[in-house]
Enzyme design. Structure first.
Site, PDB file in Angstrom:
ATOM      1  N   ASP A 148       0.839  -1.202   0.000  1.00  0.00           N
ATOM      2  CA  ASP A 148       0.000   0.000   0.000  1.00  0.00           C
ATOM      3  C   ASP A 148       0.873   1.251   0.000  1.00  0.00           C
ATOM      4  O   ASP A 148       2.089   1.173   0.136  1.00  0.00           O
ATOM      5  CB  ASP A 148      -0.893   0.012   1.239  1.00  0.00           C
ATOM      6  CG  ASP A 148      -0.060  -0.012   2.525  1.00  0.00           C
ATOM      7  OD1 ASP A 148       0.278   1.082   3.014  1.00  0.00           O
ATOM      8  OD2 ASP A 148       0.270  -1.112   3.017  1.00  0.00           O
ATOM      9  N   ASP A 152       0.482   3.639   2.391  1.00  0.00           N
ATOM     10  CA  ASP A 152       0.264   4.177   3.731  1.00  0.00           C
ATOM     11  C   ASP A 152      -1.014   5.021   3.789  1.00  0.00           C
ATOM     12  O   ASP A 152      -2.100   4.456   3.731  1.00  0.00           O
ATOM     13  CB  ASP A 152       1.505   4.945   4.206  1.00  0.00           C
ATOM     14  CG  ASP A 152       1.554   5.053   5.725  1.00  0.00           C
ATOM     15  OD1 ASP A 152       0.996   4.165   6.404  1.00  0.00           O
ATOM     16  OD2 ASP A 152       2.156   6.004   6.237  1.00  0.00           O
TER      17      ASP A 152
END
Length: 267
Positions: free
Chosen positions: A206, A208
Site C-alpha cells: 500500500d 500508507d
C-alpha cells in the site's frame, strides 16, 4: 558445512516445508509466537515460526520477539529469512514490489529489545543491521525470477496496531524513509545480538495514507493489505525457496562476530 535456516513470516510458508513436524519450544523469555515447524526446503534443514501465530492472533506490539529469536538460536539456526508486509512512503515503491531492507528506524516503544538487560552490558554495533551477503543472494534471485524489487530500502518501524495519521506519514516521508512497518524492530536487532545473519524482505502492499497529488489512492486498510499480500505470497514463497540452499553455504559476512568488542561488563 550446511547452515540451518530460520524463516519468520506468515503462516502461508508452512506449505513450503517438506517432511515437517511441529516442535514446542520453551525459552527463558517465554514461548515463541507458536510451535516451530521443523523440516526441509530443497534438502536444507529449516525452522519456521509464524510471527503472529498460526491464526494471526498476536498484534505487532505483543509479538514475543526475544522468545522467537532465542527459540531459533536454540535450534542452531545461523541465518534468518524474514518477510514483512510494508507500506510505501514514496511513489516509486509501488504495491506489489519487493524491498531488501538495508536500514531500520525504530519508532516503537515498550518492547523488550535486547538480550543484555540483566547482568551483562553489551553495546552491539547496528550501523548495518542486515546481512550484506544474504541481501546479495536475495538480489540475485529476485533478478533471476524477474520479480520487481528495490535493492535497498529503509523501514521505519511504528508500534501499531493502528496505522499512521497523515501528519505522521508525511513526517516519515520527509525524513527520507522508504517504507513503514510494525515488526522489523526489534526482530532484526535481536538477531544481530545473537550473531545470526538476518535478511529482511518487504512486500509493498500500500501507499500508507495515500499518495500526495493522487486523490484516487486512499489510505491503507487491513483488508487491502491482505489482498495485495495474498497476490504476492506465491512470489515470496518461490523467492524464499530459492534463497534457502544458497544461504546455507558459508558466507563471508561478519554477522557472527557481532559481539566482538561489544561486552563491557567485567567478569
Amino acid at each position: 558445512m550446511s547452515h540451518k535456516i530460520g524463516i519468520i513470516g506468515g503462516s502461508g510458508f508452512y506449505s513450503l516445508i517438506e517432511n515437517s513436524e511441529l516442535l514446542q519450544v520453551e525459552t527463558r523469555y517465554g514461548k515463541p509466537s507458536d510451535n516451530v515447524s521443523i523440516g526441509e526446503i530443497n534438502g536444507v534443514e529449516v525452522a519456521f515460526i509464524p510471527r503472529h501465530g498460526i491464526n494471526h492472533t498476536i498484534p505487532p506490539h505483543r509479538v514475543p520477539y526475544r522468545a522467537n529469536i532465542a527459540a531459533l538460536e536454540s535450534l542452531n539456526v545461523s541465518r534468518i529469512i524474514a518477510t514483512n508486509a510494508v507500506g510505501s512512503l514514496r511513489s516509486d515503491y509501488a504495491p506489489g514490489d519487493f524491498v531488501l531492507f538495508d536500514q531500520f528506524i525504530n519508532m516503537t516503544h515498550g518492547r523488550h529489545d535486547t538480550f543484555f538487560d540483566e547482568d551483562t552490558v553489551a553495546h552491539v554495533g547496528m550501523a548495518d543491521p542486515y546481512c550484506p551477503d544474504m541481501r546479495n543472494i536475495a538480489s540475485g534471485e529476485l533478478s533471476r525470477l524477474k520479480i520487481r524489487y528495490h535493492e535497498t530500502g529503509s523501514v521505519v518501524v511504528i508500534n501499531g496496531p493502528r496505522f499512521s495519521s497523515r501528519a505522521e506519514s508525511r513526517f516519515f516521508a520527509k525524513q527520507g524513509f522508504d517504507t513503514i512497518n510494525m515488526t522489523q524492530y526489534p526482530e532484526s536487532a535481536l538477531a544481530r545480538e545473537k550473531g545470526i545473519c538476518y535478511l529482511g524482505i518487504g512486500l509493498v502492499t500500500d501507499y500508507d495514507v495515500g499518495l500526495e497529488g493522487n486523490p484516487g489512492i486512499k489510505p491503507v486498510n487491513a483488508q487491502e493489505i491482505n489482498r495485495v499480500f495474498g497476490k504476492s505470497i506465491n512470489q515470496a514463497k518461490e523467492l524464499v525457496k530459492s534463497i534457502v540452499p544458497l544461504a546455507a553455504h558459508e558466507l563471508s559476512c561478519s554477522c557472527k562476530n557481532a559481539l566482538d568488542n561489544s561486552i563491557v561488563t567485567k567478569k
